[in-house]
Design a protein around this motif. Structure first.
Motif, mmCIF file in Angstrom:
data_model
loop_
_atom_site.group_PDB
_atom_site.id
_atom_site.type_symbol
_atom_site.label_atom_id
_atom_site.label_comp_id
_atom_site.label_asym_id
_atom_site.label_seq_id
_atom_site.Cartn_x
_atom_site.Cartn_y
_atom_site.Cartn_z
ATOM 1 N N GLU A 155 -32.176 8.587 -18.366
ATOM 2 C CA GLU A 155 -33.538 9.049 -18.046
ATOM 3 C C GLU A 155 -34.597 8.016 -18.427
ATOM 4 O OE1 GLU A 155 -34.234 13.063 -19.290
ATOM 5 O OE2 GLU A 155 -32.459 13.801 -18.234
ATOM 6 N N ASN A 156 -34.239 6.763 -18.264
ATOM 7 C CA ASN A 156 -35.159 5.660 -18.561
ATOM 8 C C ASN A 156 -34.837 4.467 -17.654
ATOM 9 O OD1 ASN A 156 -37.131 6.029 -20.823
ATOM 10 N ND2 ASN A 156 -35.308 6.786 -21.866
ATOM 11 N N THR A 157 -35.768 3.540 -17.625
ATOM 12 C CA THR A 157 -35.640 2.324 -16.821
ATOM 13 C C THR A 157 -34.297 1.603 -17.066
ATOM 14 O OG1 THR A 157 -38.029 2.057 -16.817
ATOM 15 C CG2 THR A 157 -36.727 0.047 -16.464
ATOM 16 N N VAL A 158 -33.680 1.159 -15.973
ATOM 17 C CA VAL A 158 -32.416 0.408 -16.081
ATOM 18 C C VAL A 158 -32.506 -0.842 -15.210
ATOM 19 C CG1 VAL A 158 -29.905 0.479 -15.824
ATOM 20 C CG2 VAL A 158 -31.136 2.596 -16.285
ATOM 21 N N VAL A 159 -32.171 -2.007 -15.781
ATOM 22 C CA VAL A 159 -32.171 -3.243 -14.993
ATOM 23 C C VAL A 159 -30.749 -3.790 -14.920
ATOM 24 C CG1 VAL A 159 -34.531 -3.750 -15.737
ATOM 25 C CG2 VAL A 159 -32.632 -4.809 -16.956
ATOM 26 N N ALA A 160 -30.474 -4.546 -13.857
ATOM 27 C CA ALA A 160 -29.124 -5.092 -13.659
ATOM 28 C C ALA A 160 -28.939 -6.364 -14.480
ATOM 29 C CB ALA A 160 -28.916 -5.392 -12.177
ATOM 30 N N LEU A 161 -27.801 -6.462 -15.139
ATOM 31 C CA LEU A 161 -27.528 -7.636 -15.981
ATOM 32 C C LEU A 161 -26.283 -8.375 -15.525
ATOM 33 C CD1 LEU A 161 -27.830 -6.319 -19.669
ATOM 34 C CD2 LEU A 161 -29.541 -7.599 -18.358
ATOM 35 N N ILE A 162 -26.339 -9.711 -15.681
ATOM 36 C CA ILE A 162 -25.124 -10.524 -15.572
ATOM 37 C C ILE A 162 -25.133 -11.520 -16.734
ATOM 38 C CG2 ILE A 162 -24.945 -10.390 -13.043
ATOM 39 C CD1 ILE A 162 -26.022 -13.316 -12.976
ATOM 40 N N ASN A 163 -23.989 -12.098 -17.016
ATOM 41 C CA ASN A 163 -23.948 -13.172 -18.015
ATOM 42 C C ASN A 163 -24.012 -14.499 -17.284
ATOM 43 O OD1 ASN A 163 -23.602 -11.827 -20.645
ATOM 44 N ND2 ASN A 163 -21.870 -10.915 -19.571
ATOM 45 N N VAL A 164 -24.838 -15.411 -17.806
ATOM 46 C CA VAL A 164 -24.976 -16.707 -17.121
ATOM 47 C C VAL A 164 -24.602 -17.868 -18.047
ATOM 48 C CG1 VAL A 164 -26.756 -15.927 -15.508
ATOM 49 C CG2 VAL A 164 -27.450 -16.887 -17.703
ATOM 50 N N ASP A 165 -24.357 -19.018 -17.436
ATOM 51 C CA ASP A 165 -24.056 -20.231 -18.201
ATOM 52 C C ASP A 165 -25.339 -20.791 -18.803
ATOM 53 O OD1 ASP A 165 -21.450 -20.069 -17.381
ATOM 54 O OD2 ASP A 165 -21.783 -21.363 -15.617
ATOM 55 N N GLY A 173 -34.903 -13.930 -16.089
ATOM 56 C CA GLY A 173 -35.397 -13.162 -17.221
ATOM 57 C C GLY A 173 -34.202 -12.924 -18.130
ATOM 58 N N ILE A 174 -34.332 -13.298 -19.404
ATOM 59 C CA ILE A 174 -33.197 -13.174 -20.338
ATOM 60 C C ILE A 174 -33.513 -12.077 -21.365
ATOM 61 C CG2 ILE A 174 -31.797 -14.402 -22.074
ATOM 62 C CD1 ILE A 174 -31.344 -15.546 -19.291
ATOM 63 N N ILE A 175 -32.519 -11.268 -21.666
ATOM 64 C CA ILE A 175 -32.762 -10.134 -22.580
ATOM 65 C C ILE A 175 -31.935 -10.253 -23.868
ATOM 66 C CG2 ILE A 175 -33.068 -8.595 -20.602
ATOM 67 C CD1 ILE A 175 -30.234 -7.516 -22.462
ATOM 68 N N THR A 176 -32.319 -9.478 -24.854
ATOM 69 C CA THR A 176 -31.384 -9.130 -25.936
ATOM 70 C C THR A 176 -31.466 -7.627 -26.108
ATOM 71 O OG1 THR A 176 -33.103 -9.564 -27.551
ATOM 72 C CG2 THR A 176 -31.316 -11.177 -27.414
ATOM 73 N N ILE A 206 -30.880 -9.627 -13.072
ATOM 74 C CA ILE A 206 -30.924 -10.045 -11.665
ATOM 75 C C ILE A 206 -31.653 -8.976 -10.850
ATOM 76 C CG2 ILE A 206 -28.947 -11.596 -11.787
ATOM 77 C CD1 ILE A 206 -28.128 -8.854 -9.813
ATOM 78 N N GLY A 207 -31.795 -9.257 -9.556
ATOM 79 C CA GLY A 207 -32.770 -8.508 -8.772
ATOM 80 C C GLY A 207 -32.505 -7.078 -8.377
ATOM 81 N N ARG A 208 -32.118 -6.236 -9.324
ATOM 82 C CA ARG A 208 -32.047 -4.791 -9.080
ATOM 83 C C ARG A 208 -32.608 -4.084 -10.306
ATOM 84 N NH1 ARG A 208 -30.780 -7.073 -5.202
ATOM 85 N NH2 ARG A 208 -29.094 -6.647 -3.733
ATOM 86 N N GLU A 249 -24.543 -3.865 -17.060
ATOM 87 C CA GLU A 249 -23.661 -4.840 -16.402
ATOM 88 C C GLU A 249 -22.912 -4.133 -15.273
ATOM 89 O OE1 GLU A 249 -22.902 -7.802 -20.230
ATOM 90 O OE2 GLU A 249 -21.373 -6.303 -19.735
ATOM 91 N N PHE A 250 -23.518 -4.138 -14.106
ATOM 92 C CA PHE A 250 -22.947 -3.468 -12.934
ATOM 93 C C PHE A 250 -21.682 -4.206 -12.490
ATOM 94 C CE2 PHE A 250 -23.903 -6.669 -9.742
ATOM 95 C CZ PHE A 250 -24.797 -7.458 -10.447
ATOM 96 N N SER A 251 -20.889 -3.572 -11.630
ATOM 97 C CA SER A 251 -19.751 -4.322 -11.104
ATOM 98 C C SER A 251 -19.984 -4.675 -9.636
ATOM 99 C CB SER A 251 -18.445 -3.555 -11.308
ATOM 100 O OG SER A 251 -18.555 -2.287 -10.731
ATOM 101 N N GLY A 252 -19.549 -5.868 -9.284
ATOM 102 C CA GLY A 252 -19.726 -6.331 -7.907
ATOM 103 C C GLY A 252 -19.836 -7.850 -7.877
#
Ligand code: G1P
Length: 293
Positions: A155-165, A173-176, A206-208, A249-252
């Motif tokens: 019930e709160n904002t969710v952004v898509a994450l990936i791990n990058v080099d 945009g980098i998070i902790t 990333i962009g979602r 961390e979505f899958s795809g």
């Protein structure tokens, strides 16, 4: 509190496309195709398959071809009908009929945060999705749908994450955050395009995004940041002070089609998935004489 349904999406498509010049001189970068489908259509279809009914596309100047693409085309339809190409005809109609698409012009290029702010009256008081056209995602369950499910759960904002080099942190945009379940992080810091030294982690947005409407209030008070633009990342960090914000961390398979290499990757791999050309393309790739280049 019963959580409101996520049914609206915002797609910023007002960028200049400078990384793809000269292709984007007269054609919006969102209309460049992967195989035979404009990239923006993949994004619209992902939103549709995720249960979105209303989409606002934020366009810049000279983006009429986007509006035309999602409209009926009487001339093209007559032509296809005469040629007996009924399947193609149905496909063309379907695009225009699937969802309600609205448009607004971003009058000045003042950044992603500013673009999202242009959606305020369209969105109103509902949670909404933001999809960025440079990220095309191939997934069994659409990435947006995965995020919306997490939104309903938390019930709160969710952004898509990936791990990058290391070499890529300065592009995102980098998070902790603190991991609250496998792959879900409660965000406590976010930095837009940090240098490697400044980067708090290797977890990139990333962009979602599925965003609470509270973001608009925050955006209005967000000063220009990186590149002197109003950054969505900065506003999302501001939002963490008022509500929880999660990363997931979505899958795809995600393709960054905003650069040449990612664009080529996407074309090859979508080709390898296309029943019409996959076998031929496999043979071609196998037989490729790489020393020739
Ligand atoms: C935007 C955002 C950035 C995000 C990225 C994802 O940057 O500002 O935070 O990580 O999209 O693709 P852009 O790539 O539009 O410069």
């Amino acid at each position: 509190m019963t959580v409101k349904k996520v049914r609206k999406a915002v797609i910023p498509a007002a960028g200049m496309g400078t990384r793809f010049l000269p292709a984007t001189k007269a054609i919006p970068k969102e209309m460049l195709p992967i195989l035979d489908i404009p990239t923006l259509q993949y994004i619209v279809e992902e939103a549709y398959k995720s249960g979105i009914t209303d989409i606002l596309i934020i366009i810049g100047r000279d983006k009429e071809s986007i509006v035309d693409h999602f409209d009926y085309s009487i001339e093209l339809e007559n032509h296809l009908e005469k040629q007996g190409k009924l399947e193609e005809l149905a496909e063309m109609r379907a695009i225009a009929e699937k969802v309600n698409i609205f448009y607004v012009r971003q009058k000045e290029a003042k950044g992603l945060g500013h673009a999202v702010l242009c959606a305020e009256s369209f969105v109103g008081d509902e949670p909404f999705v933001v999809l960025l056209g440079d990220d095309v995602i191939e997934a069994e369950k659409p990435a947006t749908k995965q995020l919306i499910e997490k939104y309903y759960e938390y019930e709160n904002t969710v952004v898509a994450l990936i791990n990058v080099d290391d070499t890529d942190v300065s592009k995102y945009g980098i998070i902790t955050g603190d991991e609250v379940e496998k792959g879900v992080f409660k965000i406590n810091d976010m930095v837009e395009k940090p240098s490697l030294e400044e980067a708090p982690s290797r977890q990139a947005v990333i962009g979602r995004y599925v965003i609470s409407p509270k973001i608009f209030e925050v955006l209005k008070n967000t000063p220009p940041g990186k590149g002197n633009e109003i950054q969505l990342t900065d506003a999302l960090l501001g939002l963490t002070k008022e509500e929880s914000v999660y990363g997931y961390e979505f899958s795809g398979d995600r393709y960054d089609i905003g650069n040449k290499m990612g664009f080529v990757h996407a074309n090859i791999e979508f080709g390898l998935r296309d029943p019409e050309i996959k076998n031929e393309l496999k043979e071609y790739l196998k037989g490729l004489d790489l020393d020739k280049f």
